[in-house]
Design an enzyme around this catalytic site. Structure first.
Site, PDB file in Angstrom:
ATOM      1  N   LYS A 181      43.527   2.174 -15.654  1.00 15.01           N
ATOM      2  CA  LYS A 181      44.314   1.154 -16.315  1.00 15.01           C
ATOM      3  C   LYS A 181      43.350   0.196 -17.024  1.00 15.01           C
ATOM      4  O   LYS A 181      42.247   0.033 -16.518  1.00 15.01           O
ATOM      5  CB  LYS A 181      45.110   0.488 -15.214  1.00 15.01           C
ATOM      6  CG  LYS A 181      45.555  -0.896 -15.417  1.00 15.01           C
ATOM      7  CD  LYS A 181      46.326  -1.377 -14.221  1.00 15.01           C
ATOM      8  CE  LYS A 181      46.801  -2.774 -14.469  1.00 15.01           C
ATOM      9  NZ  LYS A 181      45.769  -3.796 -14.357  1.00 15.01           N
ATOM     10  N   HIS A 211      46.543   2.353  -9.359  1.00 14.06           N
ATOM     11  CA  HIS A 211      46.059   2.370  -7.971  1.00 14.06           C
ATOM     12  C   HIS A 211      47.139   1.965  -6.960  1.00 14.06           C
ATOM     13  O   HIS A 211      46.995   2.232  -5.775  1.00 14.06           O
ATOM     14  CB  HIS A 211      44.795   1.516  -7.817  1.00 14.06           C
ATOM     15  CG  HIS A 211      45.050   0.054  -7.670  1.00 14.06           C
ATOM     16  ND1 HIS A 211      45.181  -0.796  -8.740  1.00 14.06           N
ATOM     17  CD2 HIS A 211      45.213  -0.727  -6.569  1.00 14.06           C
ATOM     18  CE1 HIS A 211      45.408  -2.017  -8.310  1.00 14.06           C
ATOM     19  NE2 HIS A 211      45.440  -2.008  -6.995  1.00 14.06           N
ATOM     20  N   LYS A 215      48.562   3.421  -2.483  1.00 21.91           N
ATOM     21  CA  LYS A 215      48.890   2.668  -1.273  1.00 21.91           C
ATOM     22  C   LYS A 215      49.898   3.456  -0.437  1.00 21.91           C
ATOM     23  O   LYS A 215      50.922   3.891  -0.949  1.00 21.91           O
ATOM     24  CB  LYS A 215      49.463   1.284  -1.630  1.00 21.91           C
ATOM     25  CG  LYS A 215      48.481   0.387  -2.394  1.00 21.91           C
ATOM     26  CD  LYS A 215      49.107  -0.974  -2.691  1.00 21.91           C
ATOM     27  CE  LYS A 215      48.305  -1.774  -3.701  1.00 21.91           C
ATOM     28  NZ  LYS A 215      47.022  -2.282  -3.247  1.00 21.91           N
ATOM     29  N   ASP A 268      49.021  -7.173 -17.326  1.00 20.64           N
ATOM     30  CA  ASP A 268      48.120  -6.798 -16.237  1.00 20.64           C
ATOM     31  C   ASP A 268      48.870  -6.164 -15.068  1.00 20.64           C
ATOM     32  O   ASP A 268      48.351  -5.270 -14.403  1.00 20.64           O
ATOM     33  CB  ASP A 268      47.368  -8.058 -15.771  1.00 20.64           C
ATOM     34  CG  ASP A 268      46.261  -7.748 -14.770  1.00 20.64           C
ATOM     35  OD1 ASP A 268      45.643  -6.676 -14.903  1.00 20.64           O
ATOM     36  OD2 ASP A 268      46.015  -8.586 -13.879  1.00 20.64           O
ATOM     37  N   HIS A 273      51.837  -1.729 -12.145  1.00 19.36           N
ATOM     38  CA  HIS A 273      52.034  -1.826 -10.695  1.00 19.36           C
ATOM     39  C   HIS A 273      53.473  -2.189 -10.299  1.00 19.36           C
ATOM     40  O   HIS A 273      54.080  -1.554  -9.443  1.00 19.36           O
ATOM     41  CB  HIS A 273      51.090  -2.880 -10.112  1.00 19.36           C
ATOM     42  CG  HIS A 273      49.653  -2.654 -10.472  1.00 19.36           C
ATOM     43  ND1 HIS A 273      49.114  -1.396 -10.635  1.00 19.36           N
ATOM     44  CD2 HIS A 273      48.636  -3.517 -10.703  1.00 19.36           C
ATOM     45  CE1 HIS A 273      47.827  -1.507 -10.935  1.00 19.36           C
ATOM     46  NE2 HIS A 273      47.514  -2.784 -10.992  1.00 19.36           N
ATOM     47  N   LYS A 373      49.071 -15.273 -10.157  1.00 20.41           N
ATOM     48  CA  LYS A 373      47.772 -15.592  -9.558  1.00 20.41           C
ATOM     49  C   LYS A 373      47.856 -16.970  -8.920  1.00 20.41           C
ATOM     50  O   LYS A 373      48.657 -17.810  -9.336  1.00 20.41           O
ATOM     51  CB  LYS A 373      46.697 -15.652 -10.639  1.00 20.41           C
ATOM     52  CG  LYS A 373      46.508 -14.363 -11.414  1.00 20.41           C
ATOM     53  CD  LYS A 373      45.654 -13.383 -10.658  1.00 20.41           C
ATOM     54  CE  LYS A 373      45.371 -12.136 -11.453  1.00 20.41           C
ATOM     55  NZ  LYS A 373      44.978 -11.020 -10.594  1.00 20.41           N
TER      56      LYS A 373
HETATM   57  C1  BG6 Z   1      44.712  -4.953 -10.911  1.00 15.21           C
HETATM   58  C2  BG6 Z   1      44.833  -6.200 -11.751  1.00 15.21           C
HETATM   59  O1  BG6 Z   1      45.150  -3.831 -11.622  1.00 15.21           O
HETATM   60  O2  BG6 Z   1      45.500  -5.106  -9.736  1.00 15.21           O
HETATM   61  C3  BG6 Z   1      44.374  -7.411 -10.968  1.00 15.21           C
HETATM   62  O3  BG6 Z   1      44.037  -6.059 -12.933  1.00 15.21           O
HETATM   63  C4  BG6 Z   1      45.141  -7.507  -9.667  1.00 15.21           C
HETATM   64  O4  BG6 Z   1      44.538  -8.596 -11.737  1.00 15.21           O
HETATM   65  C5  BG6 Z   1      45.094  -6.184  -8.905  1.00 15.21           C
HETATM   66  O5  BG6 Z   1      44.556  -8.531  -8.889  1.00 15.21           O
HETATM   67  C6  BG6 Z   1      46.022  -6.223  -7.711  1.00 15.21           C
HETATM   68  O6  BG6 Z   1      45.798  -5.095  -6.916  1.00 15.21           O
HETATM   69  P1  BG6 Z   1      45.866  -5.177  -5.328  1.00 15.21           P
HETATM   70  O7  BG6 Z   1      45.709  -3.774  -4.870  1.00 15.21           O
HETATM   71  O8  BG6 Z   1      44.734  -6.084  -4.915  1.00 15.21           O
HETATM   72  O9  BG6 Z   1      47.180  -5.777  -5.003  1.00 15.21           O
END
Ligand code: BG6
Length: 523
Positions: A181, A211, A215, A268, A273, A373
């Site tokens: 990504k 990613h 999980k 993002d 996600h 955030k």
């Molecule tokens: C990433 C984003 O893809 O995913 C980040 O670029 C974010 O900004 C992260 O913090 C969150 O992933 P996880 O697995 O920590 O929840």
């Protein structure tokens, strides 16, 4: 009140990776070998696969990067990083110790090639090196190319691989490319990237990574829905009032100001996600676990998201940016004072959206999504709110109102699933209290520390693309958020910063639900 059921069985189960057969032999090439992603996630995941004995004798790891390094430099840098993770370095991977034998097994299989992705010579030299490995190291002519580079190099890298003839499959030998990504910056650029890479690669060779799908808790959504007679019959508009999906983070932009300025929270997190969580929650049952069966159902549900026009986008999507505040007891600076961030930046660090899914199952059921955030608590969860039971029976009792039933799928941290329902408070009077039935992963399953990349990398090697995005999935994701991107680009935010770091997000996000008579679950 929160009660935990006594576990029926609390045994130490095998870590799931341990019972997994070895992946086929292959040479894995990481472009961006000297980068952060390689160090923090990819290499620790490979190490975990070694510990679990999932990698075969004929595995080799080739690092490619612009950085001038010898293989020894690369190895020792990675060794220092792995040791740092043990000491509680705060990374995703936090092992108690590094097993020296497993680490030696992996480092002994490494080689390093310095090269520029814009230089065709890099790919020529890589080709010669891979030929050599195929002949001497038993890699069987299988090559996995992992693009752990900035997204502007994705197209260049694939073109380079194609021009050097490194991705042609023949005689049962496979060639696969993993693309990280962000896949595109909007609908047009995602389509352009798909078109470009599909000139060189067949769709079956492309593994577009998200990613979140690595999980366990995300993969479990399908098990929860489709392996239980109990839940799926309730999983529709007849029984569900609305759904809230939250991905709240306590980190700020962590020095990634430059990236965040052109990205923002929507790009993002949402078309990737958060939509993965949405798709897993809302998709129809696939006919099988075959990659295309699963991906088609996911594409279908994302395509069913009602498209927004400019006015509905501005009404149903809320953006926020954090000002100064206190996060987990520590003072935090405003986004606009972060490094590489404009003092009048319009980049959002928070987004909340109300979406409708126009299909038979979900008609009339709002899906509320939020991510941000520097919020009060780190939590990623899917909360399903069921319709209220009729009150009639209780009108002559002390019960003044009924609480709704919730099912909460806790993706992270504190992974598990909870069901909230009313119970009679003990005593002669009729009083109700909400109680919770709770399944916690840690109670039932022994899970080795992992990065979430283990399964994904293993699946690429094994040729299972069900946890990866197809071209149409990616395009459907961007299509759904494009009207919001357009509406926001045309209408500057007027009120940034509009939430304090360490808070729960902007007031407008609360209003978004209040308009429908709902409220966010507390963070
Ligand atoms: C990433 C984003 O893809 O995913 C980040 O670029 C974010 O900004 C992260 O913090 C969150 O992933 P996880 O697995 O920590 O929840």
């Amino acid at each position: 009140m929160r009660e935990r059921l006594t576990p029926i069985r609390s045994v130490e189960r095998e870590d799931s990776l341990t019972a997994t057969p070895e992946a086929p032999p292959c040479a894995m090439v990481i472009f961006g070998a000297a980068g952060d992603l390689t160090r923090r996630l990819v290499v620790p995941a490979l190490y975990n696969l070694v510990v679990a004995k999932c990698l075969p004798e004929g595995f080799r790891l080739v690092g490619v990067d612009l950085a001038e390094k010898s293989v020894d430099d690369w190895r020792s840098g990675l060794t220092a990083a792995m040791d740092g993770f043990v000491k509680g370095g705060g990374g995703e991977f936090q092992p108690d110790k590094i097993d020296p034998g497993s680490w030696k097994w992996l480092t002994g299989r490494m080689s390093y090639l310095q090269g520029d992705l814009n230089d065709p010579g890099t790919f020529q030299r890589l080709g010669a090196h891979l030929d050599d490995l195929d002949k001497t190291a038993g890699t069987a002519g299988n090559h996995l190319f992992y693009l752990a580079v900035a997204d502007r190099f994705f197209g260049t890298a694939v073109d380079g691989l194609g021009a050097a003839n490194l991705v042609q499959e023949a005689d049962g030998q496979w060639r696969r490319v993993v693309i990280e990504k962000p896949f595109g910056h909007d609908l047009a650029s995602a389509k352009a990237l798909n078109t470009r890479i599909l000139k060189t690669l067949d769709e079956s060779q492309i593994y577009r990574m998200d990613h979140f799908l690595g999980k366990e808790t995300v993969q479990n959504i399908m098990a929860l829905r489709f392996a239980n007679g109990l839940f799926e019959p309730l999983w529709n508009r007849q029984h569900i009032d609305h759904v809230q999906i939250t991905a709240a983070e306590t980190v700020g932009v962590e020095g990634r100001g430059k990236f965040y300025e052109r990205t923002g929270a929507l790009r993002d997190m949402v078309p990737n996600h958060v939509f993965q969580l949405l798709a897993m929650t809302a998709m129809e049952p696939p006919l099988s676990f075959a990659a295309d069966a699963v991906r088609s159902k996911k594409a279908e549900v994302i395509e069913a998201i009602r498209s927004l026009d400019r006015d509905t986008a501005l009404r149903d999507a809320v953006r926020g940016q954090y000002g100064a505040g206190v996060v987990l007891g520590e003072a935090a600076n405003a986004y606009r004072t972060e490094r590489d961030v404009a003092p009048d930046s319009a980049a959002e660090t928070y987004v909340a959206i109300k979406l409708a899914i126009d299909n038979w199952r979900w008609s009339g059921v709002p899906f509320y999504l939020r991510t941000g955030k520097y919020l009060a608590r780190r939590t990623t969860e899917i909360a399903i709110r069921f319709h209220q039971a009729p009150y009639a029976l209780f009108r002559s009792t002390d019960v003044e109102r009924m609480n709704p039933n919730w099912m909460v799928l806790r993706i992270q941290p504190d992974e598990g699933v909870a069901l909230e329902f009313a119970a009679k408070h003990p005593g002669p009077r009729v009083r109700l209290e909400n109680v919770t039935m709770d399944f916690a992963y840690e109670t039932f399953f022994k899970m080795a520390p992992n990065t979430g990349y283990e399964t994904l990398i293993y699946d690429c090697m094994s040729g299972d693309a069900s946890l990866f995005q197809r071209a149409d999935n990616i395009e459907a994701d961007w299509q759904a958020v494009q009207p919001i991107l357009d509406a926001w680009a045309a209408t500057p935010p007027g009120d940034f910063p509009n939430y304090a770091a360490g808070g729960t997000g902007p007031a407008a996000a609360d209003d978004l639900l209040a308009r429908d008579g709902h409220a966010w679950r507390p963070l």
